[in-house]
Design a protein around this motif. Sequence first.
Motif, mmCIF file in Angstrom:
data_model
loop_
_atom_site.group_PDB
_atom_site.id
_atom_site.type_symbol
_atom_site.label_atom_id
_atom_site.label_comp_id
_atom_site.label_asym_id
_atom_site.label_seq_id
_atom_site.Cartn_x
_atom_site.Cartn_y
_atom_site.Cartn_z
ATOM 1 N N GLY A 190 -10.877 8.949 -2.528
ATOM 2 C CA GLY A 190 -11.478 7.892 -3.341
ATOM 3 C C GLY A 190 -10.540 7.424 -4.439
ATOM 4 N N PHE A 191 -9.889 8.364 -5.101
ATOM 5 C CA PHE A 191 -8.923 8.013 -6.139
ATOM 6 C C PHE A 191 -7.768 7.212 -5.555
ATOM 7 C CE2 PHE A 191 -4.829 9.283 -8.029
ATOM 8 C CZ PHE A 191 -4.951 8.639 -9.252
ATOM 9 N N LEU A 192 -7.273 7.640 -4.412
ATOM 10 C CA LEU A 192 -6.137 6.939 -3.792
ATOM 11 C C LEU A 192 -6.518 5.529 -3.364
ATOM 12 C CD1 LEU A 192 -4.639 9.887 -1.720
ATOM 13 C CD2 LEU A 192 -3.787 8.936 -3.867
ATOM 14 N N ARG A 193 -7.737 5.357 -2.858
ATOM 15 C CA ARG A 193 -8.183 4.005 -2.483
ATOM 16 C C ARG A 193 -8.330 3.125 -3.719
ATOM 17 N NH1 ARG A 193 -13.596 1.493 -0.359
ATOM 18 N NH2 ARG A 193 -12.747 -0.309 0.708
ATOM 19 N N ALA A 220 3.647 16.870 -3.595
ATOM 20 C CA ALA A 220 4.682 17.194 -2.615
ATOM 21 C C ALA A 220 4.635 16.303 -1.382
ATOM 22 C CB ALA A 220 4.546 18.656 -2.192
ATOM 23 N N LEU A 221 3.551 15.543 -1.214
ATOM 24 C CA LEU A 221 3.406 14.693 -0.037
ATOM 25 C C LEU A 221 4.272 13.446 -0.143
ATOM 26 C CD1 LEU A 221 -0.453 14.789 0.505
ATOM 27 C CD2 LEU A 221 1.288 16.048 1.759
ATOM 28 N N THR A 222 4.729 12.963 0.996
ATOM 29 C CA THR A 222 5.425 11.684 1.062
ATOM 30 C C THR A 222 4.711 10.793 2.071
ATOM 31 O OG1 THR A 222 6.935 12.508 2.747
ATOM 32 C CG2 THR A 222 7.680 12.652 0.479
ATOM 33 N N ALA A 281 0.885 6.754 -6.723
ATOM 34 C CA ALA A 281 -0.353 7.478 -7.016
ATOM 35 C C ALA A 281 -0.206 8.961 -6.685
ATOM 36 C CB ALA A 281 -1.505 6.877 -6.227
ATOM 37 N N LEU A 282 0.456 9.279 -5.584
ATOM 38 C CA LEU A 282 0.653 10.686 -5.225
ATOM 39 C C LEU A 282 1.578 11.383 -6.224
ATOM 40 C CD1 LEU A 282 0.981 10.418 -1.349
ATOM 41 C CD2 LEU A 282 -0.889 11.469 -2.627
ATOM 42 N N ALA A 283 2.580 10.674 -6.708
ATOM 43 C CA ALA A 283 3.498 11.269 -7.677
ATOM 44 C C ALA A 283 2.801 11.524 -9.007
ATOM 45 C CB ALA A 283 4.707 10.370 -7.877
ATOM 46 N N GLY A 284 1.794 10.707 -9.338
ATOM 47 C CA GLY A 284 1.102 10.854 -10.606
ATOM 48 C C GLY A 284 -0.106 11.770 -10.574
ATOM 49 N N CYS A 285 -0.428 12.337 -9.429
ATOM 50 C CA CYS A 285 -1.579 13.238 -9.320
ATOM 51 C C CYS A 285 -1.288 14.559 -10.025
ATOM 52 C CB CYS A 285 -1.904 13.528 -7.852
ATOM 53 S SG CYS A 285 -2.744 12.194 -7.037
ATOM 54 N N GLY A 286 -2.341 15.216 -10.482
ATOM 55 C CA GLY A 286 -2.201 16.520 -11.117
ATOM 56 C C GLY A 286 -2.115 17.657 -10.123
ATOM 57 N N ASP A 287 -2.487 17.410 -8.875
ATOM 58 C CA ASP A 287 -2.485 18.440 -7.844
ATOM 59 C C ASP A 287 -1.064 18.586 -7.284
ATOM 60 O OD1 ASP A 287 -3.087 20.223 -5.856
ATOM 61 O OD2 ASP A 287 -4.484 18.919 -4.789
ATOM 62 N N PRO A 288 -0.452 19.786 -7.375
ATOM 63 C CA PRO A 288 0.915 19.939 -6.857
ATOM 64 C C PRO A 288 1.007 19.774 -5.339
ATOM 65 C CG PRO A 288 0.076 22.030 -7.701
ATOM 66 C CD PRO A 288 -0.934 20.986 -8.031
ATOM 67 N N VAL A 315 0.835 -1.198 0.000
ATOM 68 C CA VAL A 315 0.000 0.000 0.000
ATOM 69 C C VAL A 315 0.871 1.250 0.000
ATOM 70 C CG1 VAL A 315 -1.664 1.310 1.379
ATOM 71 C CG2 VAL A 315 -1.986 -1.129 1.031
ATOM 72 N N ARG A 316 1.963 1.233 0.765
ATOM 73 C CA ARG A 316 2.874 2.387 0.793
ATOM 74 C C ARG A 316 3.445 2.650 -0.594
ATOM 75 N NH1 ARG A 316 6.794 0.547 3.962
ATOM 76 N NH2 ARG A 316 8.040 0.026 2.169
ATOM 77 N N ASP A 317 3.872 1.597 -1.295
ATOM 78 C CA ASP A 317 4.423 1.767 -2.637
ATOM 79 C C ASP A 317 3.363 2.265 -3.618
ATOM 80 O OD1 ASP A 317 6.838 0.893 -1.666
ATOM 81 O OD2 ASP A 317 6.577 -1.176 -2.377
#
Length: 120
Positions: A97-100, A59-61, A48-55, A41-43
Amino acid sequence: MTRLAGDLGGEDGTDPKEFHAKPWNTPKQAGRKALQLCAQVRDALHQALAGCGDPVLQALTVASVEPAPHTGRLLVVLSAPDAAREPVEASVSRAAGFLRTEVAAAICRRHAPEVVFEVL
């Protein structure tokens, strides 16, 4: 104490809830499979966070993923670098929802776990 009991025993003066506690009611430590699921899930969330359009989300890790209290619900701790907490939490709640969905696509389970986010 000696006025209350004729003979003092080892359990005198202790909490009766502790004496009658059942071993199956104690919290369980995460096993090998639970830790393996958390790593997957972490990977998946990292990608998924790296591929989001929201800056803000880019930036989140992902700091950690832990079962809370079991693998049906996972606590994901995200760290935001030098940002106000409220906009980050709003962005994460919009994208939950997208992340899940991304997590469900990345892992091989019949049911996708519920994902709870915490921003540091």
